[in-house]
Design an enzyme around this catalytic site. Sequence first.
Site, PDB file in Angstrom:
ATOM      1  N   GLU A 221      56.597  46.632  35.703  1.00 13.54           N
ATOM      2  CA  GLU A 221      57.354  45.837  34.738  1.00 13.54           C
ATOM      3  C   GLU A 221      56.497  45.461  33.530  1.00 13.54           C
ATOM      4  O   GLU A 221      56.942  44.733  32.654  1.00 13.54           O
ATOM      5  CB  GLU A 221      57.878  44.567  35.409  1.00 13.54           C
ATOM      6  CG  GLU A 221      58.860  44.848  36.534  1.00 13.54           C
ATOM      7  CD  GLU A 221      59.405  43.588  37.160  1.00 13.54           C
ATOM      8  OE1 GLU A 221      58.899  43.215  38.231  1.00 13.54           O
ATOM      9  OE2 GLU A 221      60.300  42.973  36.572  1.00 13.54           O
ATOM     10  N   GLU A 279      47.247  35.521  38.371  1.00 13.40           N
ATOM     11  CA  GLU A 279      48.357  34.656  37.997  1.00 13.40           C
ATOM     12  C   GLU A 279      48.884  34.990  36.603  1.00 13.40           C
ATOM     13  O   GLU A 279      48.195  35.600  35.778  1.00 13.40           O
ATOM     14  CB  GLU A 279      47.957  33.186  38.079  1.00 13.40           C
ATOM     15  CG  GLU A 279      47.103  32.699  36.942  1.00 13.40           C
ATOM     16  CD  GLU A 279      46.999  31.176  36.914  1.00 13.40           C
ATOM     17  OE1 GLU A 279      47.425  30.513  37.875  1.00 13.40           O
ATOM     18  OE2 GLU A 279      46.475  30.655  35.922  1.00 13.40           O
ATOM     19  N   LYS A 304      30.204  37.223  36.816  1.00 12.25           N
ATOM     20  CA  LYS A 304      31.040  37.981  35.889  1.00 12.25           C
ATOM     21  C   LYS A 304      32.096  38.736  36.687  1.00 12.25           C
ATOM     22  O   LYS A 304      31.867  39.145  37.829  1.00 12.25           O
ATOM     23  CB  LYS A 304      30.199  38.951  35.071  1.00 12.25           C
ATOM     24  CG  LYS A 304      29.298  38.253  34.061  1.00 12.25           C
ATOM     25  CD  LYS A 304      28.587  39.249  33.152  1.00 12.25           C
ATOM     26  CE  LYS A 304      27.758  38.500  32.106  1.00 12.25           C
ATOM     27  NZ  LYS A 304      27.051  39.445  31.187  1.00 12.25           N
ATOM     28  N   ARG A 318      43.693  30.232  36.720  1.00  8.85           N
ATOM     29  CA  ARG A 318      43.004  29.361  35.768  1.00  8.85           C
ATOM     30  C   ARG A 318      43.177  27.912  36.219  1.00  8.85           C
ATOM     31  O   ARG A 318      44.292  27.480  36.539  1.00  8.85           O
ATOM     32  CB  ARG A 318      43.568  29.544  34.353  1.00  8.85           C
ATOM     33  CG  ARG A 318      42.724  28.844  33.282  1.00  8.85           C
ATOM     34  CD  ARG A 318      43.258  29.137  31.890  1.00  8.85           C
ATOM     35  NE  ARG A 318      43.088  30.522  31.521  1.00  8.85           N
ATOM     36  CZ  ARG A 318      41.969  31.057  31.067  1.00  8.85           C
ATOM     37  NH1 ARG A 318      40.863  30.302  30.950  1.00  8.85           N
ATOM     38  NH2 ARG A 318      41.903  32.319  30.722  1.00  8.85           N
ATOM     39  N   SER A 320      43.950  24.295  36.024  1.00  6.38           N
ATOM     40  CA  SER A 320      44.848  23.613  35.086  1.00  6.38           C
ATOM     41  C   SER A 320      44.193  22.435  34.379  1.00  6.38           C
ATOM     42  O   SER A 320      44.659  22.004  33.322  1.00  6.38           O
ATOM     43  CB  SER A 320      46.107  23.133  35.824  1.00  6.38           C
ATOM     44  OG  SER A 320      45.757  22.208  36.855  1.00  6.38           O
TER      45      SER A 320
END
Length: 344
Positions: A221, A279, A304, A318, A320
Amino acid sequence: MTTLYSLGLGVGTQNSKGDWLEVFYPKPLLAPNSEITSAVAQVLEYQGGNVAVELTSDQIKALADAIDNAGDTELSQMVRTFDQGDKPAVAVLLDSDAEPTSVPEAYLKLHLLSHRLVKPHGVNLSGMFAVLPNVAWTNEGAVDLNELTERQLKARLKGQILDVDCVDKFPKMTNYVVPTGVRIAHTARVRLGAYVGEGTTIMHEGFVNFNAGTAGKSMIEGRISAGVMIGEGSDLGGGCSTMGTLSGGGNIVISVGEGCLLGANAGIGIPLGDRCTVEAGLYITAGSRIAVLDDKGEVVETVKARDLANKNDLLFRRNSQSGAVECKTNKSAIELNEELHAHN
């Protein structure tokens, strides 16, 4: 001459100067057998090297007979039809996988990919952009850009419109080959040279570039850029679903394992192992700094992203609050430390 890297017999389009714009090969061959190779080489008086030979009517008939005698009736019948239209025919004989030096050679290699005869980065495409012309792809086929205005005027004078679908070096794959067992919602978003594996579904916003694709059952998609190969050995139940961007290029191959999920607008610049998740909205490059969390959510080390390439069962997200990119694993701190330091 008894061996060839590849053989292509096809028909194509030339501009008014006789320059090739595109070529269609109904049955490209990778490593054709010695009987076919010898038959074609004898008719064309082939002396070796990588060559593209524009075929005369007599050569077409002789090739069809020779290939039939060599045992490939299907290819023989295809070649015989070349003489029934007004399109120029060409034979391309490659004795090595050298970089393409002509449009017919480049198109043969793109066909090898889309016919699933070679996988992405399994064929030398170096220098291809310099070889391929930019072409107007229309409802009447390929048109040289320098001749487009004249063709448009001629159509208008007949009360018609020459519909230009796109201007590009690459045509859409389905005008040349439709691989078995695939679903493609918007065919213009899959370029010739894409490798689309059996059982793949490409939704309306999915895009697959040349020299990229899927090895098995996958749901696409998002965008798969050149150099990316996803879902090696995957199946529908654990297939790879991507709604983001997978970026490769150069000599880099970005592979994605089984059961992976890239969220909407996510992207990766490293290969993933099996059962990994990125995500939505997160783009990971090879140099991204990643805070690695153990199974209790504690930071073990910052590395890394390239250090996590090809590892299984990772969740990239990530934070928040801090905005830091984190990678959660199912390993204990001790196991994780040992694995990371062994890798480095």
